[in-house]
Scaffold this motif. Structure first.
Motif, PDB file in Angstrom:
ATOM      1  N   GLN A 176      19.584  34.813  87.952  1.00  0.00           N
ATOM      2  CA  GLN A 176      20.196  34.678  89.269  1.00  0.00           C
ATOM      3  C   GLN A 176      19.222  33.909  90.152  1.00  0.00           C
ATOM      4  O   GLN A 176      18.023  34.209  90.168  1.00  0.00           O
ATOM      5  CB  GLN A 176      20.483  36.046  89.881  1.00  0.00           C
ATOM      6  N   LYS A 226      18.351  38.410  84.934  1.00  0.00           N
ATOM      7  CA  LYS A 226      19.381  39.447  85.018  1.00  0.00           C
ATOM      8  C   LYS A 226      19.692  40.067  83.662  1.00  0.00           C
ATOM      9  O   LYS A 226      19.848  41.280  83.549  1.00  0.00           O
ATOM     10  CB  LYS A 226      20.658  38.865  85.621  1.00  0.00           C
ATOM     11  N   GLU A 227      19.790  39.218  82.634  1.00  0.00           N
ATOM     12  CA  GLU A 227      20.306  39.736  81.362  1.00  0.00           C
ATOM     13  C   GLU A 227      19.857  38.866  80.201  1.00  0.00           C
ATOM     14  O   GLU A 227      19.753  37.651  80.327  1.00  0.00           O
ATOM     15  CB  GLU A 227      21.830  39.743  81.446  1.00  0.00           C
TER      16      GLU A 227
END
Length: 119
Positions: free
Chosen positions: A32, A108-109
């Protein structure tokens, strides 16, 4: 172009997490980025394949999610989108505000590749 340095550090961080968790293949890395950060998403996307070459992320994708720059007006206490409103509160037209979001760079992931178990 500090995006290359940011990418190299991001790749190191993801590789470390993958090794610590016995992950062999990464499908996608999701980050992000705040719309007022100094990081240019287009450059991140463009340079990712080269930065990932020869690493565990070589065949991975980079996904970028943008975070709006939001401000809290000190005059009317309303939250507004800073960039969209050119730094002026759309409710009271004041330009005295506090930034709440928009400068972030967040991992984020990490999406791992699914491997099918042999039957």
């Amino acid at each position: 172009m500090h995006e290359i340095t940011v990418l190299v550090e991001l790749i190191k961080m993801v590789e470390t997490a993958a090794i610590e968790n016995n992950i062999d293949e990464i499908d996608t890395v999701v980050v992000q980025i705040g719309e007022m950060s100094s990081i240019v998403p287009r450059y991140m996307m463009e340079y990712f394949p080269n930065a990932a070459e020869g690493t565990l992320l070589e065949n991975s994708k980079l996904k970028i999610e943008m975070i709006s720059a939001n401000g809290l007006c000190h005059h009317c206490n309303k939250v507004f989108k800073i960039v969209k409103n050119k730094g002026k509160c759309p409710y009271c037209k004041a330009d005295d505000w506090e930034m709440l979001s928009g400068m972030e760079f967040i991992l984020k992931e990490i999406v791992i590749k699914e491997t099918l178990a042999p039957e």
